[in-house]
Design a protein around this motif. Structure first.
Motif, PDB file in Angstrom:
ATOM      1  N   VAL A 110     -15.806  -0.073   8.152  1.00 40.96           N
ATOM      2  CA  VAL A 110     -15.279   0.276   6.833  1.00 40.96           C
ATOM      3  C   VAL A 110     -13.762   0.328   6.983  1.00 40.96           C
ATOM      4  CG1 VAL A 110     -15.163   2.019   5.002  1.00 40.96           C
ATOM      5  CG2 VAL A 110     -17.313   1.661   6.247  1.00 40.96           C
ATOM      6  N   ILE A 111     -13.048  -0.450   6.159  1.00 40.52           N
ATOM      7  CA  ILE A 111     -11.582  -0.421   6.179  1.00 40.52           C
ATOM      8  C   ILE A 111     -11.140   0.603   5.141  1.00 40.52           C
ATOM      9  CG2 ILE A 111      -9.483  -1.749   5.789  1.00 40.52           C
ATOM     10  CD1 ILE A 111     -10.978  -4.216   6.831  1.00 40.52           C
ATOM     11  N   LEU A 112     -10.390   1.598   5.600  1.00 43.68           N
ATOM     12  CA  LEU A 112      -9.988   2.718   4.750  1.00 43.68           C
ATOM     13  C   LEU A 112      -8.468   2.772   4.628  1.00 43.68           C
ATOM     14  CD1 LEU A 112     -10.576   5.363   3.197  1.00 43.68           C
ATOM     15  CD2 LEU A 112     -10.631   6.532   5.419  1.00 43.68           C
ATOM     16  N   ASP A 113      -7.993   2.668   3.390  1.00 49.98           N
ATOM     17  CA  ASP A 113      -6.571   2.759   3.059  1.00 49.98           C
ATOM     18  C   ASP A 113      -6.315   4.186   2.571  1.00 49.98           C
ATOM     19  OD1 ASP A 113      -4.159   2.718   1.527  1.00 49.98           O
ATOM     20  OD2 ASP A 113      -4.408   0.593   1.086  1.00 49.98           O
ATOM     21  N   VAL A 114      -5.422   4.919   3.232  1.00 48.01           N
ATOM     22  CA  VAL A 114      -5.187   6.319   2.852  1.00 48.01           C
ATOM     23  C   VAL A 114      -3.855   6.499   2.110  1.00 48.01           C
ATOM     24  CG1 VAL A 114      -6.664   7.235   4.678  1.00 48.01           C
ATOM     25  CG2 VAL A 114      -4.223   6.937   5.139  1.00 48.01           C
ATOM     26  N   ARG A 115      -3.316   5.398   1.579  1.00 52.87           N
ATOM     27  CA  ARG A 115      -2.060   5.468   0.830  1.00 52.87           C
ATOM     28  C   ARG A 115      -2.298   5.951  -0.603  1.00 52.87           C
ATOM     29  NH1 ARG A 115       0.080  -0.288   0.807  1.00 52.87           N
ATOM     30  NH2 ARG A 115      -2.122  -0.623   0.334  1.00 52.87           N
ATOM     31  N   THR A 116      -1.191   6.132  -1.324  1.00 57.42           N
ATOM     32  CA  THR A 116      -1.272   6.538  -2.722  1.00 57.42           C
ATOM     33  C   THR A 116      -1.745   5.370  -3.587  1.00 57.42           C
ATOM     34  OG1 THR A 116       0.983   5.861  -3.236  1.00 57.42           O
ATOM     35  CG2 THR A 116       0.683   8.127  -2.404  1.00 57.42           C
ATOM     36  N   GLU A 117      -2.138   5.684  -4.815  1.00 58.14           N
ATOM     37  CA  GLU A 117      -2.589   4.646  -5.733  1.00 58.14           C
ATOM     38  C   GLU A 117      -1.478   3.627  -6.009  1.00 58.14           C
ATOM     39  OE1 GLU A 117      -4.692   4.171 -10.129  1.00 58.14           O
ATOM     40  OE2 GLU A 117      -4.256   6.179  -9.359  1.00 58.14           O
ATOM     41  N   ASP A 118      -0.227   4.094  -6.140  1.00 62.29           N
ATOM     42  CA  ASP A 118       0.897   3.171  -6.371  1.00 62.29           C
ATOM     43  C   ASP A 118       1.053   2.195  -5.204  1.00 62.29           C
ATOM     44  OD1 ASP A 118       1.547   4.200  -8.820  1.00 62.29           O
ATOM     45  OD2 ASP A 118       3.249   5.381  -8.120  1.00 62.29           O
ATOM     46  N   GLU A 119       0.956   2.721  -3.981  1.00 61.40           N
ATOM     47  CA  GLU A 119       1.059   1.850  -2.797  1.00 61.40           C
ATOM     48  C   GLU A 119      -0.114   0.872  -2.760  1.00 61.40           C
ATOM     49  OE1 GLU A 119       2.965   4.282   0.824  1.00 61.40           O
ATOM     50  OE2 GLU A 119       1.285   5.317  -0.118  1.00 61.40           O
ATOM     51  N   TRP A 120      -1.307   1.369  -3.025  1.00 66.89           N
ATOM     52  CA  TRP A 120      -2.537   0.565  -3.052  1.00 66.89           C
ATOM     53  C   TRP A 120      -2.384  -0.605  -4.014  1.00 66.89           C
ATOM     54  CZ3 TRP A 120      -7.523  -0.086  -1.274  1.00 66.89           C
ATOM     55  CH2 TRP A 120      -8.500  -0.544  -2.161  1.00 66.89           C
ATOM     56  N   ASN A 121      -1.792  -0.338  -5.179  1.00 65.57           N
ATOM     57  CA  ASN A 121      -1.666  -1.368  -6.216  1.00 65.57           C
ATOM     58  C   ASN A 121      -0.680  -2.471  -5.861  1.00 65.57           C
ATOM     59  OD1 ASN A 121      -3.601  -0.350  -7.983  1.00 65.57           O
ATOM     60  ND2 ASN A 121      -2.160   1.058  -8.928  1.00 65.57           N
ATOM     61  N   ARG A 122       0.111  -2.271  -4.803  1.00 60.16           N
ATOM     62  CA  ARG A 122       1.058  -3.309  -4.373  1.00 60.16           C
ATOM     63  C   ARG A 122       0.422  -4.308  -3.401  1.00 60.16           C
ATOM     64  NH1 ARG A 122       5.308   1.031  -4.599  1.00 60.16           N
ATOM     65  NH2 ARG A 122       4.847   1.571  -2.486  1.00 60.16           N
ATOM     66  N   GLY A 123      -0.819  -4.061  -3.000  1.00 56.63           N
ATOM     67  CA  GLY A 123      -1.505  -4.986  -2.099  1.00 56.63           C
ATOM     68  C   GLY A 123      -2.253  -4.241  -1.008  1.00 56.63           C
ATOM     69  N   ILE A 124      -3.426  -4.764  -0.660  1.00 61.94           N
ATOM     70  CA  ILE A 124      -4.296  -4.104   0.312  1.00 61.94           C
ATOM     71  C   ILE A 124      -4.787  -5.101   1.366  1.00 61.94           C
ATOM     72  CG2 ILE A 124      -5.072  -2.455  -1.442  1.00 61.94           C
ATOM     73  CD1 ILE A 124      -7.810  -4.043  -1.412  1.00 61.94           C
ATOM     74  N   ILE A 125      -5.271  -4.572   2.456  1.00 61.53           N
ATOM     75  CA  ILE A 125      -5.970  -5.395   3.448  1.00 61.53           C
ATOM     76  C   ILE A 125      -7.360  -5.664   2.866  1.00 61.53           C
ATOM     77  CG2 ILE A 125      -6.924  -5.421   5.789  1.00 61.53           C
ATOM     78  CD1 ILE A 125      -4.444  -3.751   6.643  1.00 61.53           C
ATOM     79  N   PRO A 126      -7.810  -6.931   2.862  1.00 58.59           N
ATOM     80  CA  PRO A 126      -9.059  -7.281   2.182  1.00 58.59           C
ATOM     81  C   PRO A 126     -10.245  -6.410   2.599  1.00 58.59           C
ATOM     82  CG  PRO A 126      -7.927  -9.255   2.920  1.00 58.59           C
ATOM     83  CD  PRO A 126      -7.164  -8.086   3.471  1.00 58.59           C
TER      84      PRO A 126
END
Length: 103
Positions: free
Chosen positions: A19-35
């Protein structure tokens, strides 16, 4: 456990329980994520813990943030909650040279 970018990505790709887990804020998330990533913002404090507690502790978590500090903290919290396998992306997405997609 901190992994280099290559180790982290290769291991995640070969891991059927990843499971790939991104722990950034929603604003950071919206700028691009690891697939394939899911997002739980570590800055939500207790809310982060509540959401993490709902995850399957038998899976292997590949965790990242912007630079690697928050994701390292997230791994420590998750380990304390009984997660056995958490892997921190050293350097975070700011140093990431792998694929990035829009959420």
């Amino acid at each position: 456990m901190d992994l280099s970018q290559n180790e982290w990505w290769e291991q995640a790709q070969q891991d059927e329980n990843a499971v790939i887990l991104d722990v950034r804020t929603e604003d950071e998330w919206n700028r691009g994520i690891i697939p394939g990533a899911i997002n739980i913002d570590i800055y939500k404090g207790q809310g982060f813990i509540y959401q993490v507690e709902e995850l399957d502790k038998d899976k292997n978590y590949y965790v990242y943030c912007a630079a690697g500090a928050r994701s390292g903290q997230a791994c420590n919290i998750m380990n304390g909650l009984g997660f056995k396998n958490t892997y921190n992306l050293a350097g975070g997405i700011s140093r990431w040279s792998g694929p990035v997609t829009m959420p």
